[in-house]
Design an enzyme around this catalytic site. Structure first.
Site, PDB file in Angstrom:
ATOM      1  N   ASP A 106      -0.163   5.213   0.857  1.00 61.63           N
ATOM      2  CA  ASP A 106      -0.428   6.184   1.924  1.00 61.63           C
ATOM      3  C   ASP A 106      -0.379   5.496   3.286  1.00 61.63           C
ATOM      4  O   ASP A 106      -1.111   4.537   3.538  1.00 61.63           O
ATOM      5  CB  ASP A 106      -1.812   6.824   1.737  1.00 61.63           C
ATOM      6  CG  ASP A 106      -1.879   7.710   0.506  1.00 61.63           C
ATOM      7  OD1 ASP A 106      -1.140   8.701   0.471  1.00 61.63           O
ATOM      8  OD2 ASP A 106      -2.652   7.403  -0.412  1.00 61.63           O
ATOM      9  N   ASP A 158       0.867  -1.162   0.000  1.00 58.31           N
ATOM     10  CA  ASP A 158       0.000   0.000   0.000  1.00 58.31           C
ATOM     11  C   ASP A 158       0.916   1.226   0.000  1.00 58.31           C
ATOM     12  O   ASP A 158       2.122   1.112   0.269  1.00 58.31           O
ATOM     13  CB  ASP A 158      -0.898  -0.033   1.239  1.00 58.31           C
ATOM     14  CG  ASP A 158      -1.792   1.189   1.338  1.00 58.31           C
ATOM     15  OD1 ASP A 158      -2.433   1.531   0.331  1.00 58.31           O
ATOM     16  OD2 ASP A 158      -1.834   1.803   2.419  1.00 58.31           O
TER      17      ASP A 158
END
Length: 294
Positions: free
Chosen positions: A16, A14
């Site tokens: 953020d 991922d």
């Protein structure tokens, strides 16, 4: 003794809250990715954030010192546009809520982005956009009530930032859902397994580790895709929440961050020392140099 990543032929990150916050790298992330590249470990990047296109994400990562190419990046914006193209005829009008990146993705698959319910859109696609306001949501409300297909890129309630968690796309989806008294027809991003499954297929990978910062999206999505997961505590979810999590929300591993080569750290095999169904792994204690068993 073994390194964690030796058990896997692909690592999906991922973005953020894991590698960066908005536009600043999280300490330890650049070095961790560099070491994975040196080891020849394939990586992919999967994000629910629909405000940047794959090429923009790759450029942002390279600017931080993380080697990345556009084909290694999967975004919910690109996935949503692909889904719309499968369902709608070429040139069909689509009301776009979100950042310019989402609008561009819709146009690139041969559909016609519009801004008003008066354009009789066949679908409404909703993604995160910092300038999204009441007028755009009102147009979407009218269009959906008139029969437009409602697609949400993701339902992340918050977005990790340097100022702490702020409202994410899920909060705005919830606002519209309240007004319409219904949920979106389709949610494209995590925790749906599509982004992870696509990344694994691209890399022809069978043993995949997902690295994320959210129990409700990254970890749940990994479970749904049949993949192991590593929760890092640099974004949204906390150690207390991870310890209390069960079922699809329970990560395989937990680490304070990617610093100290968490992915390459030597430890006991994953099958040893399980506690409440979670594989034991050493992790740095926040604010301390000591380590404790999870």
């Amino acid at each position: 003794m073994t390194e964690l990543v030796e058990n896997y032929d692909l690592v999906i990150f991922d973005l953020d809250g894991v590698l960066y916050l908005i536009d600043r790298p999280i300490p330890g992330a650049v070095d961790a990715l560099a070491r994975l590249r040196e080891e020849g470990k394939p990586v992919r990047f999967a994000t629910n954030n629909a405000s940047r296109r794959a090429a923009e994400v790759a450029a942002l990562l390279r600017g931080m010192g993380i080697a990345a190419q556009p084909h290694e990046v999967l975004t919910s914006a690109g996935a949503a546009a692909a889904l719309l193209a499968q369902r709608l005829e070429p040139g069909a009008p689509v009301l776009v809520l979100g950042a310019p990146a989402l609008r561009s993705e819709v146009a690139d698959v041969g559909l016609r982005p519009v801004d008003s319910a008066d354009d009789n859109p066949r679908a409404v696609v909703q993604g995160f956009g910092p300038d999204l306001g009441w007028k755009q949501l009102a147009e979407a409300c009218v269009a959906i009530r008139a029969g437009a297909w409602w697609v949400a890129t993701n339902t992340d309630k918050t977005l990790p930032t340097l100022r702490g968690p702020l409202p994410g796309n899920g909060s705005l989806v919830a606002l519209l859902a309240t007004a319409l008294e219904r949920e979106p027809d389709v949610v494209v991003g995590k925790p749906e397994p599509g982004l992870f499954a696509t990344a694994a297929g691209q890399a022809s990978a069978r043993r995949v580790l997902v690295v994320g910062d959210r129990l409700d999206t990254d970890i749940a999505g990994a479970h749904r895709a049949g993949m192991d997961s590593l929760l890092v505590l640099t974004g949204v979810s906390t150690a207390v929440e991870a310890a209390a999590a069960g079922g699809q929300l329970r990560p395989t591993y937990v680490s304070a961050d990617l610093g100290g080569s968490s992915l390459l750290r030597r430890s006991r095999p994953c099958s040893v020392g399980r506690r409440n169904g979670m594989a034991a792994w050493t992790r740095p204690v926040l604010g301390s140099s000591r380590r404790e068993r999870w």
